[in-house]
Design an enzyme around this catalytic site. Structure first.
Site, PDB file in Angstrom:
ATOM      1  N   CYS A 190      -2.632  32.492  13.611  1.00  0.00           N
ATOM      2  CA  CYS A 190      -2.531  32.983  15.355  1.00  0.00           C
ATOM      3  C   CYS A 190      -2.317  31.645  16.187  1.00  0.00           C
ATOM      4  O   CYS A 190      -3.243  31.145  16.320  1.00  0.00           O
ATOM      5  CB  CYS A 190      -3.780  33.458  15.749  1.00  0.00           C
ATOM      6  SG  CYS A 190      -3.658  33.430  17.302  1.00  0.00           S
ATOM      7  N   GLU A 191      -1.125  31.011  15.778  1.00  0.00           N
ATOM      8  CA  GLU A 191      -0.907  29.574  16.732  1.00  0.00           C
ATOM      9  C   GLU A 191       0.624  29.462  16.372  1.00  0.00           C
ATOM     10  O   GLU A 191       1.566  29.457  15.773  1.00  0.00           O
ATOM     11  CB  GLU A 191      -1.649  28.439  15.480  1.00  0.00           C
ATOM     12  CG  GLU A 191      -2.784  28.316  14.808  1.00  0.00           C
ATOM     13  CD  GLU A 191      -3.612  27.573  16.986  1.00  0.00           C
ATOM     14  OE1 GLU A 191      -2.726  27.819  17.867  1.00  0.00           O
ATOM     15  OE2 GLU A 191      -4.538  27.484  16.484  1.00  0.00           O
ATOM     16  N   GLU A 234       1.173  -1.002  -0.111  1.00  0.00           N
ATOM     17  CA  GLU A 234      -0.148   0.253  -0.284  1.00  0.00           C
ATOM     18  C   GLU A 234       0.703   1.408  -0.114  1.00  0.00           C
ATOM     19  O   GLU A 234       0.736   2.322   1.089  1.00  0.00           O
ATOM     20  CB  GLU A 234      -1.271   0.269   1.252  1.00  0.00           C
ATOM     21  CG  GLU A 234      -1.907  -1.472   1.483  1.00  0.00           C
ATOM     22  CD  GLU A 234      -2.570  -1.028   2.922  1.00  0.00           C
ATOM     23  OE1 GLU A 234      -2.043  -0.334   3.689  1.00  0.00           O
ATOM     24  OE2 GLU A 234      -3.129  -2.211   3.168  1.00  0.00           O
ATOM     25  N   TYR A 258       0.170  13.927   1.736  1.00  0.00           N
ATOM     26  CA  TYR A 258      -0.282  14.422   3.456  1.00  0.00           C
ATOM     27  C   TYR A 258       0.081  16.099   3.595  1.00  0.00           C
ATOM     28  O   TYR A 258       0.600  16.614   4.012  1.00  0.00           O
ATOM     29  CB  TYR A 258       0.827  13.683   4.063  1.00  0.00           C
ATOM     30  CG  TYR A 258       1.243  11.897   4.255  1.00  0.00           C
ATOM     31  CD1 TYR A 258      -0.501  11.429   4.463  1.00  0.00           C
ATOM     32  CD2 TYR A 258       1.470  11.778   3.653  1.00  0.00           C
ATOM     33  CE1 TYR A 258      -0.403  10.084   4.621  1.00  0.00           C
ATOM     34  CE2 TYR A 258       1.542   9.649   3.777  1.00  0.00           C
ATOM     35  CZ  TYR A 258       0.775   9.571   4.110  1.00  0.00           C
ATOM     36  OH  TYR A 258       0.199   7.695   3.842  1.00  0.00           O
TER      37      TYR A 258
HETATM   38  C1  LIG Z   1      -3.156   1.000   6.154  1.00  0.00           C
HETATM   39  C2  LIG Z   1      -2.278   2.296   5.369  1.00  0.00           C
HETATM   40  N1  LIG Z   1      -1.310   1.469   4.759  1.00  0.00           N
HETATM   41  C3  LIG Z   1      -0.643   2.487   4.426  1.00  0.00           C
HETATM   42  C4  LIG Z   1      -0.400   3.882   4.322  1.00  0.00           C
HETATM   43  C5  LIG Z   1       0.639   4.859   3.517  1.00  0.00           C
HETATM   44  O1  LIG Z   1       1.465   5.045   3.637  1.00  0.00           O
HETATM   45  P1  LIG Z   1       3.387   5.749   3.173  1.00  0.00           P
HETATM   46  O2  LIG Z   1       2.110   7.116   3.013  1.00  0.00           O
HETATM   47  O3  LIG Z   1       3.782   5.903   3.946  1.00  0.00           O
HETATM   48  O4  LIG Z   1       2.946   5.211   2.097  1.00  0.00           O
HETATM   49  C6  LIG Z   1      -1.252   4.071   5.038  1.00  0.00           C
HETATM   50  C7  LIG Z   1      -0.886   5.805   5.486  1.00  0.00           C
HETATM   51  O5  LIG Z   1      -1.279   6.345   6.596  1.00  0.00           O
HETATM   52  C8  LIG Z   1      -1.911   3.894   5.969  1.00  0.00           C
HETATM   53  O6  LIG Z   1      -2.539   3.948   7.126  1.00  0.00           O
END
Ligand SMILES: Cc1ncc(COP(=O)(O)O)c(C=O)c1O
Length: 289
Positions: free
Chosen positions: A223-224, A153, A252
């Site tokens: 304002c932080e 992933e 992100y």
């Molecule tokens: C369950 C899961 N898999 C994969 C990812 C992707 O992670 P990365 O962007 O570090 O490869 C995330 C990111 O939050 C996640 O929560």
């Protein structure tokens, strides 16, 4: 849909209840918390026992045993994801060992093993890079003992380095030790520095030969106190209205952005060779109030 990766016993019970009501069989995976330190920022570490993610070994084994006889749930996958921005292959080796151990204990043939993502990228020059060859050989070793199909992933490693956030200097404010560079981008547009203390390189849009004698502290207009991006010395001398860019915001960046402080979001532009496409239009104040 291939399967649903579940995070807890209660979640599995709900999936089972819905599947039973609809008279269907649902394929699921269970996320194991392998109690493995990812050696990354603690805020993006997800695989240690004190982190909320996944289930511990005892619960995992209990769920495998319960699900063997379930009529509406088919257990297909063991999943893990120990964190993000991992630049050391050793946590992955430990994670694979933990997965191997639990598969032996469970005596269950998982069709899929989902190893998650987490592969780190370079945010700074000379930053340690993940040794993919070593991660690959640990995976090959794992596959000699397990003949499951692997799922990955990857998130950040695909798109993290593909985007910049362009921002204009609104004001320069000099103090005794440094100069605050107040940008029109704030923590709502790019939250990683405020949320995790993450560091993103900042570069001038146009270089000149003059350097600032005092260090620059790049901050947003919100304002932080945490609305701060980076402190840099020896930066190109800036004037108000100059443009700078914040690097490597592809992962992100936009996804963590918000309308905090009733701030409309900037537009997003895709540049592919000479083709320019507007992905998202700049928000107007009227769009959010
Ligand atoms: C369950 C899961 N898999 C994969 C990812 C992707 O992670 P990365 O962007 O570090 O490869 C995330 C990111 O939050 C996640 O929560």
């Amino acid at each position: 849909m291939l399967l649903i990766n579940s995070e807890s016993e209660s979640e599995i019970k709900i999936i089972e209840k819905i599947a039973k009501k609809k008279n269907v069989v649902v394929n699921i995976g269970i996320r194991l918390n392998p109690n493995t330190d990812a050696n990354t920022l603690k805020q993006i570490s997800t695989g240690k026992k004190e982190n909320k993610f996944g289930v511990d070994e005892k619960t995992f084994l209990k769920l495998v045993s319960i699900l063997r006889t379930s009529k509406n749930i088919k257990l297909k996958c063991l999943s893990v994801h120990i964190g993000s921005q991992i630049t050391d292959h050793k946590p992955y080796e430990k994670m694979l060992k933990a997965v191997d151990k639990i598969i032996n204990k469970a005596k269950f043939n998982f069709e899929y093993i989902d190893l998650g993502g987490g592969m780190g990228i370079s945010y700074e020059k000379n930053q340690k890079k993940l040794n993919y060859k070593k991660y690959k050989s640990a995976i090959e070793k794992f596959l000699r003992r397990n003949n499951s199909k692997l799922i990955f992933e990857p998130g950040r490693s695909i798109i993290g380095n593909t985007a910049i956030l362009i921002s204009r200097v609104i004001y320069l404010k000099e103090s005794s030790k440094k100069i605050f560079v107040i940008l029109d981008a704030g923590m709502n547009d790019m939250m990683r520095p405020a949320l995790y203390g993450a560091k993103h390189q900042i570069l001038p849009a146009f270089k000149n030969k003059k350097k600032s004698k005092k260090s620059y502290e790049f901050v947003g207009p919100i304002c932080e106190t945490t609305d701060k991006f980076l402190s840099v010395s020896n930066f190109n001398k800036l004037k108000e209205r100059d443009l700078i860019f914040i690097s490597d915001v592809g992962a992100y960046g936009s996804s963590l952005s918000s309308n905090y402080n009733i701030r409309p979001k900037p537009s997003e532009i895709l540049i592919n060779k000479s083709k320019v496409t507007i992905l998202k239009k700049r928000q107007k104040l009227e769009d959010i109030i």
